[in-house]
Design a protein around this motif. Structure first.
Motif, PDB file in Angstrom:
ATOM      1  N   UNK A 158     -31.542  38.037 -14.463  1.00 41.59           N
ATOM      2  CA  UNK A 158     -30.707  38.116 -15.660  1.00 41.59           C
ATOM      3  C   UNK A 158     -30.823  36.881 -16.561  1.00 41.59           C
ATOM      4  N   UNK A 159     -31.943  36.192 -16.513  1.00 35.24           N
ATOM      5  CA  UNK A 159     -32.144  34.998 -17.338  1.00 35.24           C
ATOM      6  C   UNK A 159     -31.980  35.303 -18.827  1.00 35.24           C
ATOM      7  N   UNK A 160     -32.565  36.387 -19.271  1.00 40.52           N
ATOM      8  CA  UNK A 160     -32.497  36.725 -20.714  1.00 40.52           C
ATOM      9  C   UNK A 160     -31.062  37.020 -21.150  1.00 40.52           C
ATOM     10  N   UNK A 161     -30.312  37.714 -20.281  1.00 43.98           N
ATOM     11  CA  UNK A 161     -28.904  37.978 -20.617  1.00 43.98           C
ATOM     12  C   UNK A 161     -28.127  36.677 -20.713  1.00 43.98           C
ATOM     13  N   UNK A 162     -28.354  35.770 -19.774  1.00 47.01           N
ATOM     14  CA  UNK A 162     -27.674  34.474 -19.810  1.00 47.01           C
ATOM     15  C   UNK A 162     -27.971  33.759 -21.122  1.00 47.01           C
ATOM     16  N   UNK A 163     -29.228  33.751 -21.516  1.00 37.98           N
ATOM     17  CA  UNK A 163     -29.622  33.079 -22.759  1.00 37.98           C
ATOM     18  C   UNK A 163     -28.999  33.755 -23.979  1.00 37.98           C
ATOM     19  N   UNK A 164     -28.952  35.076 -23.994  1.00 37.22           N
ATOM     20  CA  UNK A 164     -28.404  35.761 -25.170  1.00 37.22           C
ATOM     21  C   UNK A 164     -26.902  35.530 -25.302  1.00 37.22           C
ATOM     22  N   UNK A 165     -26.158  35.530 -24.190  1.00 37.54           N
ATOM     23  CA  UNK A 165     -24.723  35.275 -24.278  1.00 37.54           C
ATOM     24  C   UNK A 165     -24.438  33.804 -24.550  1.00 37.54           C
ATOM     25  N   UNK A 166     -25.322  32.916 -24.143  1.00 33.51           N
ATOM     26  CA  UNK A 166     -25.165  31.497 -24.466  1.00 33.51           C
ATOM     27  C   UNK A 166     -25.337  31.282 -25.971  1.00 33.51           C
ATOM     28  N   UNK A 167     -26.184  32.108 -26.600  1.00 31.59           N
ATOM     29  CA  UNK A 167     -26.402  32.020 -28.043  1.00 31.59           C
ATOM     30  C   UNK A 167     -25.361  32.805 -28.838  1.00 31.59           C
ATOM     31  N   UNK A 168     -24.359  33.334 -28.141  1.00 32.21           N
ATOM     32  CA  UNK A 168     -23.242  34.060 -28.766  1.00 32.21           C
ATOM     33  C   UNK A 168     -23.690  35.306 -29.510  1.00 32.21           C
ATOM     34  N   UNK A 169     -24.716  35.977 -28.990  1.00 31.61           N
ATOM     35  CA  UNK A 169     -25.139  37.230 -29.592  1.00 31.61           C
ATOM     36  C   UNK A 169     -24.135  38.319 -29.249  1.00 31.61           C
TER      37      UNK A 169
END
Length: 173
Positions: free
Chosen positions: A97-108
């Protein structure tokens, strides 16, 4: 010799950060980047919308009652929702889930199909905790949000996702 009374001290920061503060902040951030931590997504359902955010400042607090904490920036977009709704989930992420972590960190924006109906548990997570707000405490530029765990859900049999040296990693590196 008689004991001295304890004098309370109040620290205020009426002025902005100076160079010494900035140097300490940078050194502090660099030092903490060496501390590996698990990665989670905190989510709140407001009506039909899910507000979510990646966090690495998450910990268990107590077994009885079952309490956990997450630290949320005072300006974090999810904080008003957490305080208003008084209910949130913490989904513990796996390596996949690396991509999900990155997307939620970017507040998408959170796509509805990523979360379960009702309490917004992130699909594919290693585990999830459904919490009600126990208390929120000031913590510098963050709020320490303590949740009482109402339900724990086991998830995927994946290795955990960790955050180390400003990167998402699996246990193998």
């Amino acid at each position: 010799m008689s004991p001295r009374p304890i004098q309370p001290t109040i620290h205020t920061h009426a002025h902005g950060p100076d160079d010494d503060d900035a140097a300490l902040r940078d050194a502090f951030r660099e030092a903490l980047s060496g501390w590996a931590s698990g990665v989670a997504v905190v989510a709140v359902r407001e009506d039909d919308e899910v507000v979510a955010m990646t966090v690495s400042a998450f910990a268990s607090v107590s077994m009885y009652p079952p309490l956990v904490l997450v630290c949320i920036d005072e300006n974090g977009h999810i904080l008003p929702s957490m305080l208003a709704e008084r209910r949130f989930t913490v989904s513990l992420l796996g390596e996949a889930q690396k991509r999900l972590a990155a997307s939620f960190a970017d507040k998408l924006p959170a796509a509805d199909d990523l979360f379960a109906e009702g309490d917004p548990v992130l699909h594919g997570s290693v585990a999830a905790l459904i919490c009600t707000l126990w208390e929120a405490y000031p913590g510098g530029d963050h709020r320490i949000v303590v949740g009482r765990v109402e339900r724990a859900v086991a998830g995927e049999e994946d290795a955990p996702l960790v955050y180390h040296r400003r990167r998402y990693r699996g246990l193998s590196g």
